[in-house]
Design a protein around this motif. Structure first.
Motif, PDB file in Angstrom:
ATOM      1  N   UNK A  18       0.831  -1.214   0.000  1.00 55.34           N
ATOM      2  CA  UNK A  18       0.000   0.000   0.000  1.00 55.34           C
ATOM      3  C   UNK A  18       0.856   1.251   0.000  1.00 55.34           C
ATOM      4  N   UNK A  19       1.837   1.285   0.883  1.00 52.00           N
ATOM      5  CA  UNK A  19       2.669   2.468   1.039  1.00 52.00           C
ATOM      6  C   UNK A  19       3.719   2.593  -0.060  1.00 52.00           C
ATOM      7  N   UNK A  20       4.328   1.492  -0.436  1.00 51.43           N
ATOM      8  CA  UNK A  20       5.407   1.535  -1.420  1.00 51.43           C
ATOM      9  C   UNK A  20       4.906   1.864  -2.822  1.00 51.43           C
ATOM     10  N   UNK A  21       3.700   1.428  -3.155  1.00 50.81           N
ATOM     11  CA  UNK A  21       3.190   1.612  -4.514  1.00 50.81           C
ATOM     12  C   UNK A  21       1.983   2.540  -4.569  1.00 50.81           C
ATOM     13  N   UNK A  22       1.646   3.178  -3.441  1.00 53.38           N
ATOM     14  CA  UNK A  22       0.573   4.166  -3.370  1.00 53.38           C
ATOM     15  C   UNK A  22      -0.723   3.646  -4.001  1.00 53.38           C
ATOM     16  N   UNK A  23      -1.176   2.503  -3.498  1.00 55.74           N
ATOM     17  CA  UNK A  23      -2.434   1.913  -3.966  1.00 55.74           C
ATOM     18  C   UNK A  23      -3.397   1.841  -2.786  1.00 55.74           C
ATOM     19  N   UNK A  24      -4.675   1.664  -3.073  1.00 50.31           N
ATOM     20  CA  UNK A  24      -5.684   1.619  -2.018  1.00 50.31           C
ATOM     21  C   UNK A  24      -5.652   0.274  -1.291  1.00 50.31           C
ATOM     22  N   UNK A  25      -6.312   0.237  -0.133  1.00 47.55           N
ATOM     23  CA  UNK A  25      -6.240  -0.925   0.751  1.00 47.55           C
ATOM     24  C   UNK A  25      -6.532  -2.265   0.080  1.00 47.55           C
ATOM     25  N   UNK A  26      -7.627  -2.433  -0.647  1.00 48.70           N
ATOM     26  CA  UNK A  26      -7.898  -3.780  -1.165  1.00 48.70           C
ATOM     27  C   UNK A  26      -7.026  -4.191  -2.361  1.00 48.70           C
ATOM     28  N   UNK A  27      -6.317  -3.259  -2.949  1.00 52.36           N
ATOM     29  CA  UNK A  27      -5.615  -3.536  -4.201  1.00 52.36           C
ATOM     30  C   UNK A  27      -4.635  -4.707  -4.122  1.00 52.36           C
ATOM     31  N   UNK A  28      -3.672  -4.738  -3.201  1.00 48.75           N
ATOM     32  CA  UNK A  28      -2.745  -5.868  -3.204  1.00 48.75           C
ATOM     33  C   UNK A  28      -3.432  -7.206  -2.915  1.00 48.75           C
ATOM     34  N   UNK A  50       0.408 -13.160   5.194  1.00 49.52           N
ATOM     35  CA  UNK A  50       0.606 -13.336   3.758  1.00 49.52           C
ATOM     36  C   UNK A  50       1.581 -12.264   3.296  1.00 49.52           C
ATOM     37  N   UNK A  51       2.621 -12.694   2.607  1.00 54.53           N
ATOM     38  CA  UNK A  51       3.667 -11.769   2.186  1.00 54.53           C
ATOM     39  C   UNK A  51       3.942 -11.924   0.697  1.00 54.53           C
ATOM     40  N   UNK A  52       4.632 -10.940   0.172  1.00 50.70           N
ATOM     41  CA  UNK A  52       5.119 -10.963  -1.205  1.00 50.70           C
ATOM     42  C   UNK A  52       6.530 -10.390  -1.161  1.00 50.70           C
ATOM     43  N   UNK A  53       7.058 -10.005  -2.294  1.00 53.26           N
ATOM     44  CA  UNK A  53       8.380  -9.374  -2.310  1.00 53.26           C
ATOM     45  C   UNK A  53       8.338  -8.182  -3.263  1.00 53.26           C
ATOM     46  N   UNK A  54       9.285  -7.283  -3.071  1.00 52.49           N
ATOM     47  CA  UNK A  54       9.378  -6.132  -3.984  1.00 52.49           C
ATOM     48  C   UNK A  54       9.549  -6.631  -5.421  1.00 52.49           C
ATOM     49  N   UNK A  55      10.382  -7.651  -5.585  1.00 51.57           N
ATOM     50  CA  UNK A  55      10.639  -8.186  -6.922  1.00 51.57           C
ATOM     51  C   UNK A  55       9.371  -8.811  -7.515  1.00 51.57           C
ATOM     52  N   UNK A  56       8.582  -9.495  -6.676  1.00 45.54           N
ATOM     53  CA  UNK A  56       7.342 -10.107  -7.161  1.00 45.54           C
ATOM     54  C   UNK A  56       6.354  -9.041  -7.624  1.00 45.54           C
ATOM     55  N   UNK A  57       6.279  -7.933  -6.882  1.00 46.11           N
ATOM     56  CA  UNK A  57       5.385  -6.839  -7.288  1.00 46.11           C
ATOM     57  C   UNK A  57       5.855  -6.255  -8.617  1.00 46.11           C
ATOM     58  N   UNK A  58       7.153  -6.061  -8.762  1.00 48.13           N
ATOM     59  CA  UNK A  58       7.680  -5.518 -10.024  1.00 48.13           C
ATOM     60  C   UNK A  58       7.410  -6.480 -11.185  1.00 48.13           C
ATOM     61  N   UNK A  59       7.595  -7.784 -10.970  1.00 51.84           N
ATOM     62  CA  UNK A  59       7.286  -8.772 -12.021  1.00 51.84           C
ATOM     63  C   UNK A  59       5.809  -8.718 -12.385  1.00 51.84           C
TER      64      UNK A  59
END
Length: 72
Positions: A18-28, A50-59
């Motif tokens: 949410x904070x790193x990519x400036x998206x709304x709460x339900x988005x991720x 539940x987690x992800x990674x910066x690289x996964x978001x970029x992919x």
């Protein structure tokens, strides 16, 4: 293509997205559960989170942009 082990990358929570990519709460959560254009955000579980990674978001974002460009 082999599945990437996101736990070996720069792990972030879905809340961090949410904070790193400036998206709304339900988005991720939507990206992970429903996906966009048939593409889902890679996630894993660390303890009870539940987690992800910066690289996964970029992919994920790169794949979505490519799919959108193909559609015209």
């Amino acid at each position: 293509m082999a599945q990437t082990d996101i736990l070996t990358e720069d792990v972030i929570s879905l809340i961090d997205v949410l904070n790193l990519y400036d998206v709304s709460y339900p988005t991720p959560y939507n990206w992970a559960n429903r996906g966009v254009r048939g593409i889902k955000l890679e996630t894993s579980w660390r303890d009870t989170r539940r987690v992800t990674s910066r690289q996964a978001v970029e992919r994920f974002l790169r794949k979505v942009r490519a799919a959108k460009a193909k559609e015209g």
